[in-house]
Design a protein around this motif. Structure first.
Motif, short mmCIF file in Angstrom:
data_model
loop_
_atom_site.label_atom_id
_atom_site.label_comp_id
_atom_site.label_asym_id
_atom_site.label_seq_id
_atom_site.Cartn_x
_atom_site.Cartn_y
_atom_site.Cartn_z
N ARG A 39 0.83 -1.22 0.00
CA ARG A 39 0.00 0.00 0.00
C ARG A 39 0.86 1.26 0.00
O ARG A 39 0.45 2.30 -0.51
CB ARG A 39 -0.93 0.04 1.23
CG ARG A 39 -2.03 -0.97 1.27
CD ARG A 39 -3.19 -0.72 0.32
NE ARG A 39 -4.00 0.43 0.54
CZ ARG A 39 -5.12 0.46 1.24
NH1 ARG A 39 -5.56 -0.64 1.82
NH2 ARG A 39 -5.81 1.57 1.36
N LEU A 40 2.06 1.18 0.57
CA LEU A 40 2.94 2.35 0.62
C LEU A 40 3.70 2.58 -0.68
O LEU A 40 4.17 3.68 -0.94
CB LEU A 40 3.94 2.21 1.77
CG LEU A 40 3.36 2.25 3.18
CD1 LEU A 40 4.44 1.96 4.20
CD2 LEU A 40 2.68 3.58 3.45
N VAL A 41 3.87 1.53 -1.47
CA VAL A 41 4.57 1.64 -2.75
C VAL A 41 3.69 1.00 -3.83
O VAL A 41 3.99 -0.07 -4.34
CB VAL A 41 5.98 1.01 -2.70
CG1 VAL A 41 6.93 1.84 -1.87
CG2 VAL A 41 5.94 -0.41 -2.16
N PRO A 42 2.61 1.67 -4.18
CA PRO A 42 1.65 1.08 -5.11
C PRO A 42 2.22 0.92 -6.52
O PRO A 42 3.23 1.53 -6.88
CB PRO A 42 0.49 2.09 -5.11
CG PRO A 42 1.12 3.37 -4.70
CD PRO A 42 2.24 3.01 -3.78
N ASP A 43 1.53 0.10 -7.29
CA ASP A 43 1.93 -0.13 -8.68
C ASP A 43 1.83 1.15 -9.49
O ASP A 43 0.85 1.88 -9.42
CB ASP A 43 1.02 -1.18 -9.34
CG ASP A 43 1.34 -2.59 -8.88
OD1 ASP A 43 2.47 -2.81 -8.42
OD2 ASP A 43 0.47 -3.45 -8.99
N ALA A 44 2.86 1.39 -10.28
CA ALA A 44 2.83 2.54 -11.19
C ALA A 44 2.13 2.18 -12.49
O ALA A 44 1.57 3.04 -13.16
CB ALA A 44 4.25 3.01 -11.48
N ALA A 94 5.28 -6.39 -15.42
CA ALA A 94 6.74 -6.32 -15.57
C ALA A 94 7.22 -4.88 -15.40
O ALA A 94 8.22 -4.63 -14.70
CB ALA A 94 7.16 -6.87 -16.92
N ALA A 95 6.54 -3.93 -16.01
CA ALA A 95 6.92 -2.52 -15.87
C ALA A 95 6.71 -2.06 -14.44
O ALA A 95 7.52 -1.30 -13.90
CB ALA A 95 6.12 -1.65 -16.85
N ALA A 96 5.63 -2.52 -13.81
CA ALA A 96 5.36 -2.15 -12.42
C ALA A 96 6.46 -2.67 -11.50
O ALA A 96 6.94 -1.94 -10.62
CB ALA A 96 4.00 -2.69 -11.98
N ASP A 97 6.89 -3.91 -11.71
CA ASP A 97 7.97 -4.48 -10.90
C ASP A 97 9.28 -3.71 -11.09
O ASP A 97 9.99 -3.43 -10.13
CB ASP A 97 8.19 -5.95 -11.24
CG ASP A 97 7.08 -6.85 -10.74
OD1 ASP A 97 6.28 -6.41 -9.90
OD2 ASP A 97 7.01 -8.00 -11.22
N GLU A 98 9.58 -3.35 -12.33
CA GLU A 98 10.79 -2.60 -12.62
C GLU A 98 10.75 -1.22 -11.98
O GLU A 98 11.71 -0.77 -11.36
CB GLU A 98 11.00 -2.48 -14.14
CG GLU A 98 12.24 -1.72 -14.53
CD GLU A 98 13.54 -2.43 -14.19
OE1 GLU A 98 14.60 -1.80 -14.36
OE2 GLU A 98 13.52 -3.59 -13.74
#
Length: 164
Positions: A43-48, A54-58
């Motif tokens: 919740r503190l570092v949500p998906d961009a 894959a882009a979200a993980d990167e």
């Protein structure tokens, strides 16, 4: 220059200090490790990029440490503004006869921003721990909901003070 005065009881200030300390410890344990198995950290570092895992993980890999460092620094600012006589307040050290004594916290530009971000982050962590995903899920017998709601009250009060 923004100047806000927040008033709360000594016991409230001590409990908030304790929550912020725990939050700082959570962040400190996470900064060096990617802790995506902890819903609070998620919740503190949500998906961009919600549609591209894959882009979200990167993106998370590249930004998580900086974001969590900033959250930890904000928490340290909040703790420093809550200190009394250079000491961090602790709930167990507050005498019953002093519990309702008023504490006035003076905030300025940088500390106001740190308080807003930290109170919001604390609510996000509490929401994750309580399973709250929207405003309709704010009722339960779990006593932590009282803390969650109190943090919202304090956040709303700070926002109101900024508008005045």
């Amino acid at each position: 220059m923004t100047r806000v005065l927040l008033e709360m009881s000594l016991l409230e200030a001590a409990h908030l200090s304790d929550l912020v300390t725990q939050f700082g410890e959570l962040i400190g344990e996470t900064v060096d490790d990617v802790a995506l198995d902890d819903p609070a950290i998620v919740r503190l570092v949500p998906d961009a990029y919600r549609d591209d895992p894959a882009a979200a993980d990167e993106f998370r890999r590249l930004t998580q440490a900086d974001l969590l460092d900033r959250r930890r620094d904000d928490a340290a600012v909040v703790l420093s503004t809550l200190q009394r006589d250079g000491r961090t307040l602790r709930p167990e050290e507050v005498a019953p006869e002093d519990a309702t004594a008023p504490v006035v916290v003076e905030l300025h530009d940088a500390s106001v921003a740190a308080w807003l971000r930290t109170l919001t982050a604390l609510r996000l962590v509490m929401a994750a721990r309580l399973g709250v995903t929207d405003d309709e899920q704010g009722e339960s017998d779990d006593p932590r909901f009282g803390i969650y709601n109190w943090l919202g009250f304090r956040l709303e009060g700070l926002l109101q003070a900024l508008e005045d």
